[in-house]
Design a protein around this motif. Structure first.
Motif, mmCIF file in Angstrom:
data_model
loop_
_atom_site.group_PDB
_atom_site.id
_atom_site.type_symbol
_atom_site.label_atom_id
_atom_site.label_comp_id
_atom_site.label_asym_id
_atom_site.label_seq_id
_atom_site.Cartn_x
_atom_site.Cartn_y
_atom_site.Cartn_z
ATOM 1 N N PRO A 20 86.901 -68.096 -18.573
ATOM 2 C CA PRO A 20 87.646 -69.247 -18.066
ATOM 3 C C PRO A 20 86.829 -70.530 -18.139
ATOM 4 C CG PRO A 20 86.815 -67.943 -16.242
ATOM 5 C CD PRO A 20 86.473 -67.180 -17.504
ATOM 6 N N VAL A 21 87.507 -71.614 -18.497
ATOM 7 C CA VAL A 21 86.885 -72.941 -18.511
ATOM 8 C C VAL A 21 87.854 -73.877 -17.803
ATOM 9 C CG1 VAL A 21 85.991 -74.830 -19.903
ATOM 10 C CG2 VAL A 21 85.698 -72.471 -20.677
ATOM 11 N N GLY A 22 87.562 -74.193 -16.542
ATOM 12 C CA GLY A 22 88.492 -74.992 -15.759
ATOM 13 C C GLY A 22 89.801 -74.247 -15.567
ATOM 14 N N GLU A 23 90.896 -74.878 -15.957
ATOM 15 C CA GLU A 23 92.214 -74.261 -15.831
ATOM 16 C C GLU A 23 92.628 -73.515 -17.099
ATOM 17 O OE1 GLU A 23 93.977 -74.227 -12.996
ATOM 18 O OE2 GLU A 23 92.223 -75.226 -12.122
ATOM 19 N N SER A 24 91.781 -73.512 -18.108
ATOM 20 C CA SER A 24 92.109 -72.834 -19.357
ATOM 21 C C SER A 24 91.052 -71.784 -19.671
ATOM 22 C CB SER A 24 92.211 -73.854 -20.500
ATOM 23 O OG SER A 24 90.976 -74.522 -20.681
ATOM 24 N N ARG A 25 91.053 -71.298 -20.907
ATOM 25 C CA ARG A 25 90.059 -70.317 -21.341
ATOM 26 C C ARG A 25 89.543 -70.718 -22.713
ATOM 27 N NH1 ARG A 25 93.527 -64.895 -20.084
ATOM 28 N NH2 ARG A 25 94.667 -65.795 -21.827
ATOM 29 N N ARG A 26 88.408 -70.140 -23.100
ATOM 30 C CA ARG A 26 87.773 -70.532 -24.369
ATOM 31 C C ARG A 26 87.591 -69.315 -25.269
ATOM 32 N NH1 ARG A 26 82.569 -73.270 -22.903
ATOM 33 N NH2 ARG A 26 82.317 -71.209 -21.985
ATOM 34 N N GLY A 27 86.648 -68.434 -24.987
ATOM 35 C CA GLY A 27 86.464 -67.210 -25.763
ATOM 36 C C GLY A 27 85.535 -67.353 -26.952
ATOM 37 N N TRP A 28 85.117 -66.177 -27.488
ATOM 38 C CA TRP A 28 84.106 -66.141 -28.543
ATOM 39 C C TRP A 28 84.567 -66.823 -29.822
ATOM 40 C CZ3 TRP A 28 85.013 -64.042 -33.270
ATOM 41 C CH2 TRP A 28 86.098 -63.153 -33.389
ATOM 42 N N ALA A 29 85.843 -66.696 -30.165
ATOM 43 C CA ALA A 29 86.310 -67.250 -31.439
ATOM 44 C C ALA A 29 86.245 -68.774 -31.436
ATOM 45 C CB ALA A 29 87.730 -66.765 -31.728
ATOM 46 N N ALA A 30 86.615 -69.391 -30.309
ATOM 47 C CA ALA A 30 86.528 -70.850 -30.216
ATOM 48 C C ALA A 30 85.080 -71.307 -30.252
ATOM 49 C CB ALA A 30 87.206 -71.327 -28.935
ATOM 50 N N LEU A 31 84.194 -70.565 -29.585
ATOM 51 C CA LEU A 31 82.767 -70.893 -29.637
ATOM 52 C C LEU A 31 82.237 -70.796 -31.061
ATOM 53 C CD1 LEU A 31 81.655 -68.934 -26.451
ATOM 54 C CD2 LEU A 31 81.443 -71.413 -26.756
ATOM 55 N N LEU A 32 82.664 -69.764 -31.767
ATOM 56 C CA LEU A 32 82.223 -69.584 -33.153
ATOM 57 C C LEU A 32 82.741 -70.700 -34.043
ATOM 58 C CD1 LEU A 32 80.943 -67.890 -35.432
ATOM 59 C CD2 LEU A 32 83.097 -66.609 -35.544
ATOM 60 N N ALA A 33 83.994 -71.093 -33.836
ATOM 61 C CA ALA A 33 84.607 -72.119 -34.686
ATOM 62 C C ALA A 33 83.791 -73.407 -34.684
ATOM 63 C CB ALA A 33 86.038 -72.393 -34.222
ATOM 64 N N ARG A 34 83.205 -73.725 -33.532
ATOM 65 C CA ARG A 34 82.432 -74.967 -33.430
ATOM 66 C C ARG A 34 81.178 -74.937 -34.292
ATOM 67 N NH1 ARG A 34 82.372 -75.453 -26.816
ATOM 68 N NH2 ARG A 34 84.640 -75.544 -26.498
ATOM 69 N N GLY A 35 80.677 -73.746 -34.605
ATOM 70 C CA GLY A 35 79.452 -73.635 -35.377
ATOM 71 C C GLY A 35 79.644 -73.273 -36.836
ATOM 72 N N LEU A 36 80.888 -73.274 -37.293
ATOM 73 C CA LEU A 36 81.129 -72.916 -38.692
ATOM 74 C C LEU A 36 80.734 -74.018 -39.660
ATOM 75 C CD1 LEU A 36 84.557 -71.020 -38.526
ATOM 76 C CD2 LEU A 36 82.255 -70.069 -38.748
ATOM 77 N N ALA A 37 80.735 -75.249 -39.183
ATOM 78 C CA ALA A 37 80.389 -76.382 -40.052
ATOM 79 C C ALA A 37 79.658 -77.433 -39.239
ATOM 80 C CB ALA A 37 81.667 -76.975 -40.670
ATOM 81 N N PRO A 38 78.906 -78.311 -39.885
ATOM 82 C CA PRO A 38 78.244 -79.399 -39.160
ATOM 83 C C PRO A 38 79.254 -80.249 -38.407
ATOM 84 C CG PRO A 38 77.414 -79.224 -41.406
ATOM 85 C CD PRO A 38 78.606 -78.323 -41.331
ATOM 86 N N ARG A 39 78.775 -80.993 -37.417
ATOM 87 C CA ARG A 39 79.660 -81.773 -36.549
ATOM 88 C C ARG A 39 80.514 -82.780 -37.310
ATOM 89 N NH1 ARG A 39 78.957 -81.426 -31.138
ATOM 90 N NH2 ARG A 39 77.133 -80.281 -30.382
ATOM 91 N N ASP A 40 80.024 -83.279 -38.436
ATOM 92 C CA ASP A 40 80.784 -84.290 -39.174
ATOM 93 C C ASP A 40 81.767 -83.669 -40.164
ATOM 94 O OD1 ASP A 40 78.910 -83.259 -40.883
ATOM 95 O OD2 ASP A 40 78.207 -85.192 -41.646
ATOM 96 N N THR A 41 81.899 -82.336 -40.128
ATOM 97 C CA THR A 41 82.834 -81.636 -41.006
ATOM 98 C C THR A 41 83.924 -80.982 -40.171
ATOM 99 O OG1 THR A 41 81.044 -81.178 -42.562
ATOM 100 C CG2 THR A 41 83.058 -79.881 -42.803
ATOM 101 N N ALA A 42 85.174 -81.201 -40.559
ATOM 102 C CA ALA A 42 86.295 -80.691 -39.770
ATOM 103 C C ALA A 42 86.463 -79.182 -39.943
ATOM 104 C CB ALA A 42 87.580 -81.399 -40.183
ATOM 105 N N VAL A 43 86.811 -78.521 -38.855
ATOM 106 C CA VAL A 43 87.163 -77.098 -38.859
ATOM 107 C C VAL A 43 88.496 -76.962 -38.147
ATOM 108 C CG1 VAL A 43 86.574 -74.795 -38.033
ATOM 109 C CG2 VAL A 43 84.764 -76.317 -38.855
ATOM 110 N N GLU A 44 89.453 -76.347 -38.810
ATOM 111 C CA GLU A 44 90.760 -76.094 -38.201
ATOM 112 C C GLU A 44 90.770 -74.662 -37.672
ATOM 113 O OE1 GLU A 44 93.880 -76.885 -40.963
ATOM 114 O OE2 GLU A 44 93.532 -79.051 -40.979
ATOM 115 N N PHE A 45 90.889 -74.533 -36.357
ATOM 116 C CA PHE A 45 90.846 -73.214 -35.721
ATOM 117 C C PHE A 45 92.190 -72.903 -35.070
ATOM 118 C CE2 PHE A 45 89.909 -70.949 -31.602
ATOM 119 C CZ PHE A 45 89.860 -69.680 -32.174
ATOM 120 N N THR A 46 92.721 -71.712 -35.373
ATOM 121 C CA THR A 46 93.966 -71.252 -34.773
ATOM 122 C C THR A 46 93.760 -69.857 -34.210
ATOM 123 O OG1 THR A 46 95.239 -72.490 -36.433
ATOM 124 C CG2 THR A 46 96.422 -70.822 -35.150
#
Length: 284
Positions: A20-46
């Motif tokens: 849980p993160v506040g009133e929502s949730r995050r999970g491993w897949a969302a954490l992983l999505a953030r590290g798939l590319a450098p910050r200046d490169t877009a990642v579309e996560f579904t």
């Protein structure tokens, strides 16, 4: 240049339960999505994962939507809920997973898979009840191992002892990772993806941002929502599980428990052999 597209399929493990993160949730897949590319490169996560999903749901409901998104990377982490149903059938599980993996590989997506711990041992069920569930989960894991190799998937070993016994990694329900556990899953997948040159961003942080649930909060969950969660997952299995447990007791008394393991191993081998003679979707 279009963004890197990552789609996650599966059940409650990937649906973010336990983080849980506040009133929502995050999970491993969302954490992983953030590290798939450098910050200046877009990642579309579904995230298409849904609590209670089985392999049939992944094949019939989640996969068509995921294919329409044209993912570069897709995670397919599924199978535990199949073991908790009276309809469990390892040839059917194998056929569905083979189809799902093949469909994504035919589109050029990198498939990520994982073997998982069995729910009986995680819940601390008595041996006669836990062993049949463990046998089923080992069968699913064996199928996932074999099909991951067949389809060139990136496979994470997540059923080993050190991962299971560290209570700091698990949430109150004992079945889903807590924040620390979700971070470990993300870190381990990130390392495998980095080895293949797919993950080029920073790895997720290992340390949690939120405090772990207190013991009293964990007990409250188990006494209220947890009881309902287990009941909903196992209601149709209970009569069959009692029968399996009785068989387990009889075999142990006779010293023939190995026959049950051998029977399962033969079922897995037969299921994989049947798939081996069919044409792979990604080989067409």
């Amino acid at each position: 240049m279009r963004p890197l597209r990552f789609v996650a399929l599966g059940d409650s493990l990937t649906e973010e339960v336990g983080d849980p993160v506040g009133e929502s949730r995050r999970g491993w897949a969302a954490l992983l999505a953030r590290g798939l590319a450098p910050r200046d490169t877009a990642v579309e996560f579904t995230n298409l994962a849904l609590s209670g999903a089985q392999t049939r749901d992944v094949l019939e409901r989640q996969t068509p939507v995921a294919l329409s998104l044209r993912p570069d990377v897709v995670s397919v982490v599924i199978g535990v809920n199949d073991t908790l149903r009276c309809t469990f059938d390892i040839p059917s599980v194998a056929e569905r997973l083979d189809t799902v993996y093949g469909l994504f590989r035919a589109r050029g997506a990198l498939v990520m898979t994982a073997c998982l711990p069995d729910p009986g041992s995680m819940l601390g069920l008595p041996g006669a009840l836990a062993r049949p569930l463990a046998r089923r989960q080992r069968a699913v894991n064996a199928v996932v191992h074999a099909l991951s190799e067949r389809h060139g998937a990136l496979h994470l070993h997540a059923a080993e002892e050190d991962w299971l016994t560290d209570r700091s990694l698990w949430s109150a329900d004992r079945l889903h990772p807590g924040e620390r556990g979700h971070r470990q899953l993300a870190l381990r997948f990130h390392a495998l993806l980095a080895e293949r040159g797919v993950a080029t961003g920073s790895a997720p942080a290992a340390e949690p941002e939120s405090a772990a649930p207190t013991r009293s909060a964990s007990l409250r969950w188990l006494a209220t929502a947890g009881t309902g969660w287990v009941a909903r997952r196992c209601t149709d299995l209970l009569p069959q599980l009692l029968t399996l447990a009785a068989s387990e007791v009889r075999h142990r008394a006779r010293g023939t428990s190995a026959r049950l393991d051998l029977r399962t191993a033969h079922a897995v081998s037969a299921a994989l052999a049947a798939l081996a003679v069919t044409e792979r979707p990604d080989a067409a």
